[in-house]
Design a protein around this motif. Structure first.
Motif, short mmCIF file in Angstrom:
data_model
loop_
_atom_site.label_atom_id
_atom_site.label_comp_id
_atom_site.label_asym_id
_atom_site.label_seq_id
_atom_site.Cartn_x
_atom_site.Cartn_y
_atom_site.Cartn_z
N MET A 16 0.83 -1.20 0.00
CA MET A 16 0.00 0.00 0.00
C MET A 16 0.87 1.26 0.00
O MET A 16 0.58 2.23 -0.69
N ARG A 17 1.94 1.23 0.78
CA ARG A 17 2.85 2.39 0.81
C ARG A 17 3.51 2.60 -0.55
O ARG A 17 3.65 3.72 -1.02
N ALA A 18 3.91 1.52 -1.18
CA ALA A 18 4.53 1.62 -2.50
C ALA A 18 3.54 2.18 -3.51
O ALA A 18 3.88 3.04 -4.33
N THR A 19 2.30 1.72 -3.44
CA THR A 19 1.26 2.24 -4.34
C THR A 19 1.01 3.71 -4.08
O THR A 19 0.86 4.52 -4.99
N SER A 20 1.00 4.07 -2.80
CA SER A 20 0.79 5.47 -2.43
C SER A 20 1.93 6.35 -2.96
O SER A 20 1.70 7.45 -3.48
N GLU A 21 3.16 5.87 -2.84
CA GLU A 21 4.30 6.64 -3.34
C GLU A 21 4.24 6.79 -4.86
O GLU A 21 4.52 7.86 -5.40
N ARG A 22 3.87 5.71 -5.56
CA ARG A 22 3.72 5.80 -7.01
C ARG A 22 2.64 6.80 -7.39
O ARG A 22 2.80 7.58 -8.32
N ALA A 23 1.53 6.80 -6.65
CA ALA A 23 0.44 7.74 -6.93
C ALA A 23 0.89 9.17 -6.71
O ALA A 23 0.56 10.06 -7.50
N LYS A 24 1.68 9.40 -5.67
CA LYS A 24 2.19 10.76 -5.41
C LYS A 24 3.10 11.22 -6.55
O LYS A 24 3.05 12.36 -6.98
N LEU A 25 3.93 10.29 -7.04
CA LEU A 25 4.81 10.64 -8.16
C LEU A 25 4.01 10.97 -9.41
O LEU A 25 4.30 11.93 -10.11
N VAL A 26 2.99 10.19 -9.69
CA VAL A 26 2.17 10.42 -10.88
C VAL A 26 1.43 11.74 -10.75
O VAL A 26 1.39 12.55 -11.67
N LEU A 27 0.83 12.00 -9.59
CA LEU A 27 0.11 13.26 -9.40
C LEU A 27 1.05 14.45 -9.46
O LEU A 27 0.71 15.49 -10.01
N GLY A 28 2.23 14.28 -8.90
CA GLY A 28 3.21 15.37 -8.98
C GLY A 28 3.58 15.66 -10.41
O GLY A 28 3.72 16.81 -10.82
N THR A 29 3.73 14.63 -11.22
CA THR A 29 4.06 14.80 -12.63
C THR A 29 2.91 15.48 -13.35
O THR A 29 3.12 16.39 -14.16
N GLU A 30 1.67 15.07 -13.06
CA GLU A 30 0.52 15.70 -13.71
C GLU A 30 0.41 17.16 -13.32
O GLU A 30 0.11 18.00 -14.14
N ARG A 31 0.67 17.46 -12.06
CA ARG A 31 0.63 18.86 -11.63
C ARG A 31 1.70 19.67 -12.34
O ARG A 31 1.48 20.81 -12.72
N ALA A 32 2.88 19.08 -12.50
CA ALA A 32 3.95 19.77 -13.21
C ALA A 32 3.57 20.01 -14.66
O ALA A 32 3.82 21.08 -15.22
N ILE A 33 2.94 19.02 -15.28
CA ILE A 33 2.51 19.17 -16.68
C ILE A 33 1.44 20.25 -16.77
O ILE A 33 1.48 21.11 -17.64
N ASN A 34 0.47 20.22 -15.87
CA ASN A 34 -0.59 21.24 -15.88
C ASN A 34 -0.02 22.62 -15.58
O ASN A 34 -0.47 23.62 -16.13
N GLY A 35 0.98 22.69 -14.73
CA GLY A 35 1.63 23.98 -14.45
C GLY A 35 2.34 24.51 -15.68
O GLY A 35 2.29 25.70 -15.98
N ALA A 36 2.99 23.62 -16.42
CA ALA A 36 3.66 24.04 -17.66
C ALA A 36 2.63 24.51 -18.68
O ALA A 36 2.86 25.48 -19.40
N ALA A 37 1.49 23.84 -18.74
CA ALA A 37 0.43 24.26 -19.66
C ALA A 37 -0.12 25.62 -19.26
O ALA A 37 -0.45 26.44 -20.10
N ALA A 38 -0.19 25.86 -17.96
CA ALA A 38 -0.67 27.16 -17.48
C ALA A 38 0.30 28.28 -17.86
O ALA A 38 -0.11 29.40 -18.11
N VAL A 39 1.57 27.97 -17.93
CA VAL A 39 2.56 28.97 -18.35
C VAL A 39 2.51 29.16 -19.86
O VAL A 39 2.66 30.27 -20.37
#
Length: 87
Positions: A16-39
Motif C-alpha cells: 500500500m505504501r509503495a502504491t501510495s508513493e507511485r500515486a504521489k509521483l504520478v500526481l506530482g508529474t501531472e501537476r507539473a505538466i498542468n503547471g507548464a500548460a498554465a505557463v
C-alpha cells in the motif's frame, strides 16, 4: 526446488505504501505538466497577438502612406513638380 514465498503480516502495508508513493509521483508529474500548460497559455496568447500585429503592420503602413502622400493631391504635386520641370 522453487523458493517458497511466505506472506508476512506487514506485506499488504508495504504494498500500500509503495502504491501510495507511485500515486504521489504520478500526481506530482501531472501537476507539473498542468503547471507548464498554465505557463504556455499566456505565451501562446501573446504570440498570437504578435503574429496578428505583424500581419497587419504592412497593411497599416501602406494605408497611411496612401492617405498622407498619394491621396493628398496638393502635397503630391508639390513633391512631383520639381521632377517635371527638370525635363
Amino acid at each position: 526446488m522453487a523458493p517458497v514465498h511466505v506472506i508476512s503480516g506487514n506485506e499488504p502495508i508495504v504494498k500500500m505504501r509503495a502504491t501510495s508513493e507511485r500515486a504521489k509521483l504520478v500526481l506530482g508529474t501531472e501537476r507539473a505538466i498542468n503547471g507548464a500548460a498554465a505557463v504556455r497559455a499566456p505565451r501562446s496568447a501573446i504570440a498570437g497577438v504578435l503574429v496578428i500585429i505583424a500581419g497587419l503592420l504592412p497593411v497599416i503602413l501602406l494605408a497611411r502612406f496612401i492617405t498622407h502622400d498619394v491621396a493628398d493631391t496638393d502635397r503630391y504635386l508639390a513633391t512631383v513638380k520639381p521632377l517635371a520641370k527638370s525635363r
